[in-house]
Design an enzyme around this catalytic site. Structure first.
Site, mmCIF file in Angstrom:
data_model
loop_
_atom_site.group_PDB
_atom_site.id
_atom_site.type_symbol
_atom_site.label_atom_id
_atom_site.label_comp_id
_atom_site.label_asym_id
_atom_site.label_seq_id
_atom_site.Cartn_x
_atom_site.Cartn_y
_atom_site.Cartn_z
ATOM 1 N N HIS A 22 -8.205 -4.749 -0.436
ATOM 2 C CA HIS A 22 -6.883 -4.130 -0.305
ATOM 3 C C HIS A 22 -6.079 -4.740 0.845
ATOM 4 O O HIS A 22 -4.852 -4.829 0.781
ATOM 5 C CB HIS A 22 -7.050 -2.623 -0.088
ATOM 6 C CG HIS A 22 -5.757 -1.877 -0.045
ATOM 7 N ND1 HIS A 22 -4.845 -1.892 -1.074
ATOM 8 C CD2 HIS A 22 -5.201 -1.090 0.920
ATOM 9 C CE1 HIS A 22 -3.795 -1.153 -0.764
ATOM 10 N NE2 HIS A 22 -3.989 -0.658 0.444
ATOM 11 N N SER A 67 0.833 -1.191 0.000
ATOM 12 C CA SER A 67 0.000 0.000 0.000
ATOM 13 C C SER A 67 0.881 1.260 0.000
ATOM 14 O O SER A 67 1.749 1.409 -0.866
ATOM 15 C CB SER A 67 -0.951 -0.033 1.205
ATOM 16 O OG SER A 67 -1.910 0.984 1.150
ATOM 17 N N ASP A 100 -8.779 -6.101 -4.932
ATOM 18 C CA ASP A 100 -8.370 -4.793 -4.412
ATOM 19 C C ASP A 100 -8.888 -3.708 -5.340
ATOM 20 O O ASP A 100 -8.334 -3.459 -6.402
ATOM 21 C CB ASP A 100 -6.841 -4.742 -4.316
ATOM 22 C CG ASP A 100 -6.323 -3.447 -3.698
ATOM 23 O OD1 ASP A 100 -7.134 -2.543 -3.432
ATOM 24 O OD2 ASP A 100 -5.098 -3.348 -3.492
#
Length: 388
Positions: free
Chosen positions: A355, A157, A322
């Protein structure tokens, strides 16, 4: 915590603090005259320090990647699934480091720290921090640890964005870049989510223009809403349907505004557990760092040109569910790297976790990750200086 420490855990760990008195000029033009970084390390450096791995954390994470802080600690580090003896990032073979980023709220200098110029918490006077600023401070941490070149820099991320910045700014200081569930920049939709989160905090009556420390308050309501919104974006529709569906807590509709659906209860629990542990001003800073990240900004939006200086090997991972940093965003990165004739391995993992999948025990993901780490292990062994 379990009664005994698991054999594949790094065990009990203690954070360390490094103070830097060399001023740090930030992307904004502001200068931090001095600052502290809190960090943790696991494993041992080899002869030539060729087995060092830096892990970069995401928005609400910190330096506590693996292990436990005490025998009473029931929650291990945030990447316990990945880092430890015999695990994907094997601490029997690698020396692993991670710091709480500047602007954080887990010990590194940030908005809640005392501003030496005023004797009060920085609050809103703490300067805006960018991913490039974090990488510069991490490079100074590497210098302090005596590490000239990382065997790998890894992150998911926002952590993956830091890895990309490392590859651009310090191409000679990392041999491998591991970028998981990341993007070359935020979409307008993602920036919009971040702005809603910031507005929920900034319009809270207890925010006091960011000086809530001096008022003995915190914008709990705003931070709760920000966390709830963020958490929705971290999960996929599939996993929310699988976990909660439209299940009612009491088995019936009550025709009021209290918690009725299980998903509402879950979001409120996540929000309540976040407040008191995370600083609202830090949340504002971290989301701004996300918004501003764009390595191609200086090349007129040309991502291929942005990676022209990169020299490292790349491992890029995305997850099919995601939707915040969708696989096509990772493929943009891969294309730009291939355009520069760089060595790139790419894996698109089928998942339902959204995610947050990069934090999960997904067997295929961990198997592929471990296979790539074996390549890094060979690099470390070939450069260890044994027998020299």
């Amino acid at each position: 915590m379990p009664e005994t420490i698991p054999a594949d855990s790094v065990g009990l760990v203690k954070p360390r603090v490094l103070r830097f008195d060399q001023p740090l000029r930030l992307s904004s033009g502001s200068v931090l005259p001095s600052y502290e970084l809190v960090y943790e390390t696991y494993g041992e450096l080899n002869n030539n320090k060729s087995n060092a791995i830096l892990i970069c954390h995401a928005l609400s994470s910190n330096h506590h990647v693996a292990g436990y802080h005490s025998m009473e600690d029931r929650k291990p580090g945030w990447w316990e699934n990945v880092v430890g003896p015999g695990k994907v990032i094997d601490t029997n073979k690698f020396f692993v480091a991670c710091c709480n980023n500047l602007g954080g709220c887990f010990g590194s200098t940030g908005p809640a720290s005392i501003n030496p110029a005023t004797g009060k918490p920085y609050g809103p006077d703490f300067p805006i921090i960018t991913v490039r600023d974090w990488v510069e401070s991490q490079a100074r941490l590497a210098d302090a640890l005596g590490i000239d070149k990382w065997a790998a820099v890894a992150g998911g991320s926002l952590g993956g964005m830091q890895v990309l910045q490392w590859a651009v700014d310090y191409p000679e200081r990392l041999a491998h870049a591991i970028i998981i569930a990341a993007a070359p920049k935020l979409t307008a939709q993602n920036i919009a989510f971040n702005e809603v989160a910031r507005q929920s905090i900034r319009t809270d009556p207890d925010f006091h223009d960011g000086r809530y420390y001096e008022h003995g308050t915190e914008p709990r309501r705003g931070l709760r809403i920000a966390r709830m919104l963020g958490h929705i974006t971290y999960l996929s529709d599939d996993i929310m349907r699988e976990k909660f569906g439209r299940d009612l807590r009491n088995g019936k509709i009550d025709f009021d505004y209290d918690v009725e659906f299980q998903v509402e209860s879950y979001l409120r629990y996540q929000a309540d557990s976040f407040v008191g542990k995370f600083d609202a001003n830090t949340y504002l800073l971290m989301t701004k760092a996300l918004d501003y990240f764009d390595p191609a900004e200086k090349t007129g939006g040309d991502l291929t040109a942005a990676f022209k200086s990169a020299r490292t090997n790349f491992f890029v991972v995305s997850f099919t569910s995601d939707w915040r940093f969708a696989p096509e965003r990772s493929r943009e990165i891969v294309k730009a790297l291939h355009d520069n004739d760089l060595n790139v391995s790419y894996a698109e993992i089928k998942s339902t976790q959204g995610h947050d999948a990069f934090l999960m025990k997904i067997p295929y993901y961990l198997d592929i990750f471990k296979a790539y780490m074996e390549r890094i292990e060979r690099y470390a062994e070939n450069n260890s200086g044994k027998g020299r």
